[in-house]
Structure formats: structure tokens, C-alpha cells
Design a protein around this motif. Structure first.
Motif, PDB file in Angstrom:
ATOM      1  N   ALA A  85       0.886  -1.073   0.007  1.00 31.76           N
ATOM      2  CA  ALA A  85      -0.021  -0.195   0.079  1.00 31.76           C
ATOM      3  C   ALA A  85       0.812   1.248  -0.019  1.00 31.76           C
ATOM      4  O   ALA A  85       0.758   2.253  -0.450  1.00 31.76           O
ATOM      5  N   ILE A  86       1.767   1.138   0.796  1.00 33.63           N
ATOM      6  CA  ILE A  86       2.795   2.313   0.959  1.00 33.63           C
ATOM      7  C   ILE A  86       3.405   2.670  -0.486  1.00 33.63           C
ATOM      8  O   ILE A  86       3.797   3.821  -0.941  1.00 33.63           O
ATOM      9  N   ILE A  87       4.050   1.680  -0.945  1.00 35.98           N
ATOM     10  CA  ILE A  87       4.909   1.848  -2.401  1.00 35.98           C
ATOM     11  C   ILE A  87       3.915   2.138  -3.375  1.00 35.98           C
ATOM     12  O   ILE A  87       4.182   3.100  -4.044  1.00 35.98           O
ATOM     13  N   ASN A  88       2.782   1.436  -3.509  1.00 38.90           N
ATOM     14  CA  ASN A  88       1.922   2.159  -4.551  1.00 38.90           C
ATOM     15  C   ASN A  88       1.441   3.373  -4.310  1.00 38.90           C
ATOM     16  O   ASN A  88       1.309   4.184  -5.287  1.00 38.90           O
ATOM     17  N   PHE A  89       1.165   3.865  -2.798  1.00 41.14           N
ATOM     18  CA  PHE A  89       0.993   5.306  -2.676  1.00 41.14           C
ATOM     19  C   PHE A  89       1.932   6.184  -3.127  1.00 41.14           C
ATOM     20  O   PHE A  89       1.651   7.408  -3.894  1.00 41.14           O
ATOM     21  N   GLN A  90       3.051   5.856  -2.934  1.00 44.67           N
ATOM     22  CA  GLN A  90       4.175   6.692  -3.148  1.00 44.67           C
ATOM     23  C   GLN A  90       4.562   6.870  -4.688  1.00 44.67           C
ATOM     24  O   GLN A  90       4.878   7.872  -5.116  1.00 44.67           O
ATOM     25  N   SER A 126       2.175   6.442  -6.964  1.00 51.37           N
ATOM     26  CA  SER A 126       1.246   7.269  -7.382  1.00 51.37           C
ATOM     27  C   SER A 126       1.529   8.751  -7.313  1.00 51.37           C
ATOM     28  O   SER A 126       1.035   9.586  -8.235  1.00 51.37           O
ATOM     29  N   LEU A 127       1.907   8.920  -5.994  1.00 55.41           N
ATOM     30  CA  LEU A 127       2.101  10.391  -5.855  1.00 55.41           C
ATOM     31  C   LEU A 127       3.203  10.813  -7.012  1.00 55.41           C
ATOM     32  O   LEU A 127       3.114  12.065  -7.220  1.00 55.41           O
ATOM     33  N   ILE A 128       4.247  10.495  -7.099  1.00 50.57           N
ATOM     34  CA  ILE A 128       5.273  10.810  -8.067  1.00 50.57           C
ATOM     35  C   ILE A 128       4.716  10.946  -9.369  1.00 50.57           C
ATOM     36  O   ILE A 128       4.904  12.034 -10.219  1.00 50.57           O
ATOM     37  N   ILE A 129       3.782   9.969  -9.973  1.00 50.88           N
ATOM     38  CA  ILE A 129       3.127  10.198 -11.344  1.00 50.88           C
ATOM     39  C   ILE A 129       2.415  11.264 -11.314  1.00 50.88           C
ATOM     40  O   ILE A 129       2.369  12.173 -12.369  1.00 50.88           O
ATOM     41  N   TYR A 130       1.232  11.548 -10.206  1.00 52.84           N
ATOM     42  CA  TYR A 130       0.623  12.618 -10.169  1.00 52.84           C
ATOM     43  C   TYR A 130       1.317  13.963 -10.178  1.00 52.84           C
ATOM     44  O   TYR A 130       1.017  15.071 -10.797  1.00 52.84           O
ATOM     45  N   THR A 131       2.482  13.963  -9.417  1.00 46.49           N
ATOM     46  CA  THR A 131       3.133  15.176  -9.402  1.00 46.49           C
ATOM     47  C   THR A 131       3.940  15.640 -10.764  1.00 46.49           C
ATOM     48  O   THR A 131       3.827  16.788 -11.267  1.00 46.49           O
ATOM     49  N   ILE A 132       4.204  14.530 -11.518  1.00 47.55           N
ATOM     50  CA  ILE A 132       4.737  14.686 -12.993  1.00 47.55           C
ATOM     51  C   ILE A 132       3.578  15.166 -13.764  1.00 47.55           C
ATOM     52  O   ILE A 132       3.771  16.174 -14.790  1.00 47.55           O
ATOM     53  N   TYR A 188      -5.131   4.310   1.157  1.00 49.42           N
ATOM     54  CA  TYR A 188      -4.588   5.242   0.674  1.00 49.42           C
ATOM     55  C   TYR A 188      -5.462   5.853  -0.533  1.00 49.42           C
ATOM     56  O   TYR A 188      -5.833   5.008  -1.407  1.00 49.42           O
ATOM     57  N   PRO A 189      -5.905   7.076  -0.699  1.00 50.38           N
ATOM     58  CA  PRO A 189      -6.761   7.741  -1.698  1.00 50.38           C
ATOM     59  C   PRO A 189      -6.065   7.599  -2.764  1.00 50.38           C
ATOM     60  O   PRO A 189      -4.653   7.846  -2.813  1.00 50.38           O
ATOM     61  N   LEU A 190      -6.396   7.755  -4.016  1.00 53.19           N
ATOM     62  CA  LEU A 190      -5.951   8.012  -5.436  1.00 53.19           C
ATOM     63  C   LEU A 190      -4.582   7.024  -5.695  1.00 53.19           C
ATOM     64  O   LEU A 190      -3.687   7.450  -6.463  1.00 53.19           O
ATOM     65  N   SER A 191      -4.640   5.705  -4.836  1.00 58.61           N
ATOM     66  CA  SER A 191      -3.540   5.009  -5.120  1.00 58.61           C
ATOM     67  C   SER A 191      -3.637   4.196  -6.272  1.00 58.61           C
ATOM     68  O   SER A 191      -4.588   3.231  -6.229  1.00 58.61           O
ATOM     69  N   LEU A 192      -2.806   4.140  -7.246  1.00 58.36           N
ATOM     70  CA  LEU A 192      -2.846   3.078  -8.174  1.00 58.36           C
ATOM     71  C   LEU A 192      -2.007   1.829  -7.845  1.00 58.36           C
ATOM     72  O   LEU A 192      -1.273   1.852  -7.278  1.00 58.36           O
ATOM     73  N   ASN A 193      -2.591   0.716  -8.560  1.00 58.13           N
ATOM     74  CA  ASN A 193      -1.902  -0.600  -8.187  1.00 58.13           C
ATOM     75  C   ASN A 193      -0.863  -1.000  -8.994  1.00 58.13           C
ATOM     76  O   ASN A 193      -1.076  -1.664  -9.961  1.00 58.13           O
ATOM     77  N   PHE A 194       0.432  -0.795  -8.404  1.00 56.56           N
ATOM     78  CA  PHE A 194       1.362  -1.213  -9.287  1.00 56.56           C
ATOM     79  C   PHE A 194       1.993  -2.500  -8.805  1.00 56.56           C
ATOM     80  O   PHE A 194       2.381  -3.244  -9.718  1.00 56.56           O
TER      81      PHE A 194
END
Length: 112
Positions: free
Chosen positions: A49-54, A56-62, A104-110
Motif C-alpha cells: 500500500a505504501i509503495i503504490n501510494f508513493q 502514485s504521488l510521483i506520477i500525479y506530481t509529474i 490510501y486515496p488515489l493510489s494506483l496498483n503497481f
């Protein structure tokens, strides 16, 4: 396997290193998850969950960076991402200390 809620709590709170040092919010939880997922009960679920969230945040920031030119929408997006990346690690650290699974909200499943 052992139950270690304190390590789960620390793993969630390590995401806040990004606010302090500028990096580490992905690296430290990734290292903890990779080394402890087979030793600590529920570490695999929390770590994923943490890795997927982090990630996702990187992608959304980009995505938000070029949107800054579009009427400042990227700035609003970055502010929202900043609040989410500050609040939800704390909320999920509390959940982890109580034995609940993270969400975590907005979290993509990598990693599934």
C-alpha cells in the motif's frame, strides 16, 4: 512470523521523510518492506500500500507540472497532493498501530 505494530507504524511515518529531507519517502519504506515482508505479520500488505501510494504521488506530481501552465491548475493539484501526502501516512500509521489495514486515496496498483 511475528507481530510488530510499531514497525508498521514507523514504516508509514517514514513517508514523511520527504518533507524533512526532500527524499526518502519512497526509499526507506521500500527497504523496510523488502527486508521485513516475510518476517513481520501484515508487513506485505502495508508495504504494498505504501509503495503504490508513493509511486502514485510521483506520477500525479509529474502530471501536475505541465498543468501549471494551464491556468495554474497544476499548482492547485500540487497543493492537494501535498496535503494528501502529509495527512494519510499519519492516518494509516494510527490504523497500523490499532491493527487495521491501510487505505490510501488515489493510489494506483503497481504492486498487487
Amino acid at each position: 512470523m511475528r507481530e510488530d505494530r510499531q514497525l508498521l507504524l514507523v514504516t508509514h511515518l517514514c513517508q514523511l521523510l520527504t518533507f524533512i529531507t526532500g527524499f526518502g519517502g519512497l526509499i526507506v519504506p521500500l527497504v523496510i518492506w523488502a527486508t521485513q515482508k516475510d518476517k513481520v505479520l501484515e508487513m506485505h500488505e502495508h508495504g504494498k500500500a505504501i509503495i503504490n501510494f508513493q509511486l502514485s504521488l510521483i506520477i500525479y506530481t509529474i502530471i501536475c507540472i505541465p498543468l501549471i501552465l494551464a491556468f495554474g491548475l497544476g499548482i492547485l493539484g500540487l497543493i492537494v497532493l501535498g496535503v494528501i501526502s502529509l495527512v494519510f501516512p499519519i492516518v494509516n500509521a494510527v490504523k497500523a498501530s490499532q491493527g487495521e489495514l491501510p487505505s490510501y486515496p488515489l493510489s494506483l496498483n503497481f504492486i498487487s
